[in-house]
Design a protein around this motif. Structure first.
Motif, mmCIF file in Angstrom:
data_model
loop_
_atom_site.group_PDB
_atom_site.id
_atom_site.type_symbol
_atom_site.label_atom_id
_atom_site.label_comp_id
_atom_site.label_asym_id
_atom_site.label_seq_id
_atom_site.Cartn_x
_atom_site.Cartn_y
_atom_site.Cartn_z
ATOM 1 N N GLY A 1 1.384 1.583 9.732
ATOM 2 C CA GLY A 1 0.807 -0.090 9.744
ATOM 3 C C GLY A 1 0.023 0.568 8.464
ATOM 4 N N LEU A 2 -0.905 0.970 8.374
ATOM 5 C CA LEU A 2 -1.652 1.731 7.394
ATOM 6 C C LEU A 2 -1.111 1.888 5.581
ATOM 7 N N LEU A 3 0.117 1.838 5.431
ATOM 8 C CA LEU A 3 1.222 2.491 4.556
ATOM 9 C C LEU A 3 1.699 1.633 4.597
ATOM 10 N N LEU B 1 -0.833 3.139 -12.058
ATOM 11 C CA LEU B 1 -0.998 3.667 -9.900
ATOM 12 C C LEU B 1 -0.254 1.628 -9.893
ATOM 13 N N GLU B 2 -1.992 1.537 -10.273
ATOM 14 C CA GLU B 2 -2.850 0.050 -9.282
ATOM 15 C C GLU B 2 -1.624 -0.944 -9.702
ATOM 16 N N LYS B 3 -1.043 -0.891 -10.920
ATOM 17 C CA LYS B 3 -0.335 -2.194 -11.844
ATOM 18 C C LYS B 3 0.876 -3.183 -11.001
ATOM 19 N N HIS B 4 1.464 -1.495 -10.446
ATOM 20 C CA HIS B 4 2.572 -1.999 -8.924
ATOM 21 C C HIS B 4 2.348 -1.765 -7.548
ATOM 22 N N ALA B 5 0.801 -1.187 -7.519
ATOM 23 C CA ALA B 5 0.558 -0.928 -5.865
ATOM 24 C C ALA B 5 -0.654 -1.220 -5.113
ATOM 25 N N ARG B 6 -1.349 -1.065 -4.329
ATOM 26 C CA ARG B 6 -3.268 0.118 -4.212
ATOM 27 C C ARG B 6 -2.708 0.990 -3.496
ATOM 28 N N PRO B 7 -2.509 2.066 -4.189
ATOM 29 C CA PRO B 7 -2.436 3.165 -4.582
ATOM 30 C C PRO B 7 -3.601 4.205 -3.312
ATOM 31 N N VAL C 1 0.418 -1.144 0.077
ATOM 32 C CA VAL C 1 -0.248 -0.035 -0.182
ATOM 33 C C VAL C 1 1.099 1.374 -0.176
ATOM 34 N N LEU C 2 0.702 2.061 -1.207
ATOM 35 C CA LEU C 2 1.439 2.989 -1.271
ATOM 36 C C LEU C 2 0.960 4.364 -0.991
ATOM 37 N N ALA C 3 0.890 5.258 0.059
ATOM 38 C CA ALA C 3 0.948 7.061 -0.090
ATOM 39 C C ALA C 3 1.584 7.404 -1.670
ATOM 40 N N MET D 1 10.406 -2.052 -3.479
ATOM 41 C CA MET D 1 10.905 -2.128 -2.082
ATOM 42 C C MET D 1 10.556 -2.305 -0.892
ATOM 43 N N ALA D 2 9.210 -1.275 -1.076
ATOM 44 C CA ALA D 2 8.044 -2.190 -0.207
ATOM 45 C C ALA D 2 7.181 -3.794 -0.075
ATOM 46 N N LEU D 3 7.772 -4.180 -1.706
ATOM 47 C CA LEU D 3 7.105 -5.711 -1.218
ATOM 48 C C LEU D 3 7.701 -6.300 -0.909
ATOM 49 N N GLY D 4 9.662 -6.015 -1.090
ATOM 50 C CA GLY D 4 11.107 -6.742 -0.538
ATOM 51 C C GLY D 4 11.122 -6.794 1.169
#
Length: 336
Positions: free
Chosen positions: A115-117, A32-38, A7-9, A328-331
Motif C-alpha cells: 500500500g505504499l505505492l 513527473l510531479e504534474k501527473h502523480a507523486r513520483p 504515488v508512482l514508482a 489507471m492508478a487514479l481510477g
C-alpha cells in the motif's frame, strides 16, 4: 483518506541504457510531479550520472527507504545504494545491472502490495540482462505475475494513440504459435483485453480480432484456425457481452483500427501487432502489464544501448507510459 494524486514508482531501468537520462529529462521538466507523486527508485549515483548526461539539474528529496520516500511530498528518490555509477559500462549487457534492475522492480511490487505505492512506470529494461542477473523469466510480465502470486489472466498490451493491442501468444518461437492458438487461450486474451480497457476508462470497448492465416484463412484453403478456433472464441465472447468483430486479415485490420473504429485489437502473435504499432508511432508506444492488481507501464522501446550516454534520447514514450499509469492508478484509487 483518498489520495488526490497516485504515488508512482519510477525505477531507473537498466543503468547501462538510456533510462537514467529519460528520467532525468522528465523530472527536470516537471512532468513527473504534474501527473502523480513520483518516487524515483535506484542508486543516487546512477541518477546523477543520468542528470549529467542529459544536462539537467533539478532538486529532489533523497530517502533511505521506500516508506520514507513515499510518505513525503515533492520529487523523491529512494536511494537504493545498489549500483556504483563509476563501475558502469554504458551500452553493454551486464548481469550486475540486470540483478539491480530486477531487485528494484521486485521491491516496487512489494511496495505496491503493502500500500505504499499505487503503480509503477519504469524506464527501459533489458531482458537479457535481467535473465543473467538471476531473473529467469521469459519476460518481465511473467516476473511481475510471479511476484504477485498470479498464475493466469495476465499479459502484455501495447498502447498507441488510444488503440490497445493484446496478443494471444507472445515471447515464443513462431513455429509454436499455431498449436498455442485455442478457443480457451483466445477467449482468455479477449477477456483480459476487455477488462484492461475498462480499467483504463473505456466504458464499452470495441474490439477486433486479427486472423492467424493469410487472407483470413481464405475459407479454409490457407488454414482452418479462423473457422475452428477464432470464430467460436468470438461467439463465446459475445455471449459474455464483449463486443468483438472479425477475424480480419491482419494486413488490413490496423488500417481500420487506426481510423478509430476499434479501441482494441487482439492479435495472434508478437510481431503481428508490434510491427503495425511501432511503424505508426515508435516514439509514443507504451507497454502495459495487464491483469495485475496495480498498473505497471514502460516505454515500448528498449534500452537503446547504441545512444546511451549521448544525451539525445527522446522522452515521449516514457511520458505517455507514465501518464497512463497515473490515470489507471487514479481510477483504482477512486473506486476504493
Amino acid at each position: 483518506m483518498k489520495r488526490k494524486k497516485p504515488v508512482l514508482a519510477v525505477p531507473l531501468g537498466d543503468a547501462a541504457g538510456i533510462g537514467p537520462e529519460i528520467v532525468a529529462k522528465t523530472a527536470a521538466a516537471g512532468f513527473l510531479e504534474k501527473h502523480a507523486r513520483p518516487v524515483i527508485v535506484g542508486d543516487e549515483r546512477v541518477l546523477r550520472l543520468g542528470m549529467t548526461i542529459a544536462g539537467k539539474i533539478f532538486p529532489f528529496r533523497s530517502a533511505d527507504s521506500l516508506e520514507e520516500a513515499a510518505a513525503g511530498e515533492g520529487l523523491a528518490l529512494w536511494n537504493t545504494g545498489s549500483l556504483d555509477a563509476a563501475t558502469l559500462e554504458l551500452g553493454t549487457v551486464s548481469p550486475v545491472n540486470g540483478k539491480e534492475e530486477g531487485d528494484n522492480l521486485a521491491a516496487c511490487i512489494d511496495g505496491c502490495r503493502r500500500g505504499l505505492l499505487d503503480g509503477i512506470s519504469f524506464a527501459p529494461l533489458n531482458k537479457a540482462a535481467l535473465k543473467l542477473g538471476g531473473y529467469g523469466f521469459p519476460s518481465e510480465h511473467e516476473m511481475f505475475a510471479h511476484l504477485y502470486g498470479i498464475t493466469e489472466g495476465f499479459g502484455e498490451m501495447n498502447v498507441l494513440e488510444g488503440l490497445w493491442n493484446i496478443r494471444v501468444t507472445s515471447h515464443i518461437p513462431l513455429k509454436d504459435v499455431a498449436r498455442n492458438i485455442t478457443v480457451e487461450s483466445v477467449l482468455d486474451t479477449v477477456r483480459l483485453g476487455y477488462k484492461t480497457l475498462r480499467r483504463a476508462g473505456c466504458e464499452a470497448p470495441r474490439m477486433a480480432m486479427a486472423a492467424l492465416n493469410p487472407h483470413g484463412g481464405e475459407s479454409g484453403t490457407c488454414g482452418r484456425e479462423e473457422i475452428d478456433v477464432l470464430l467460436p472464441a468470438i461467439g463465446a465472447a459475445e455471449k459474455e457481452g464483449i463486443s468483438v468483430e472479425g477475424p480480419f486479415p491482419s494486413d488490413t485490420l490496423f488500417i481500420r483500427a487506426f481510423e478509430g473504429k476499434y479501441d482494441g485489437v487482439v492479435t495472434m502473435y508478437h510481431d503481428q501487432g508490434q510491427i503495425a504499432i511501432k511503424l505508426r508511432g515508435f516514439h509514443h508506444c507504451v507497454t502495459v502489464s495487464a491483469g495485475l492488481p496495480h498498473p505497471i507501464t514502460t516505454p515500448a522501446h528498449g534500452t537503446a544501448y547504441d545512444i546511451a550516454g549521448k544525451g539525445i534520447c527522446t522522452t515521449s514514450a516514457f511520458e505517455d507510459a507514465y501518464a497512463l499509469a497515473a490515470r489507471m492508478a487514479l481510477g483504482d484509487i477512486t473506486e476504493r
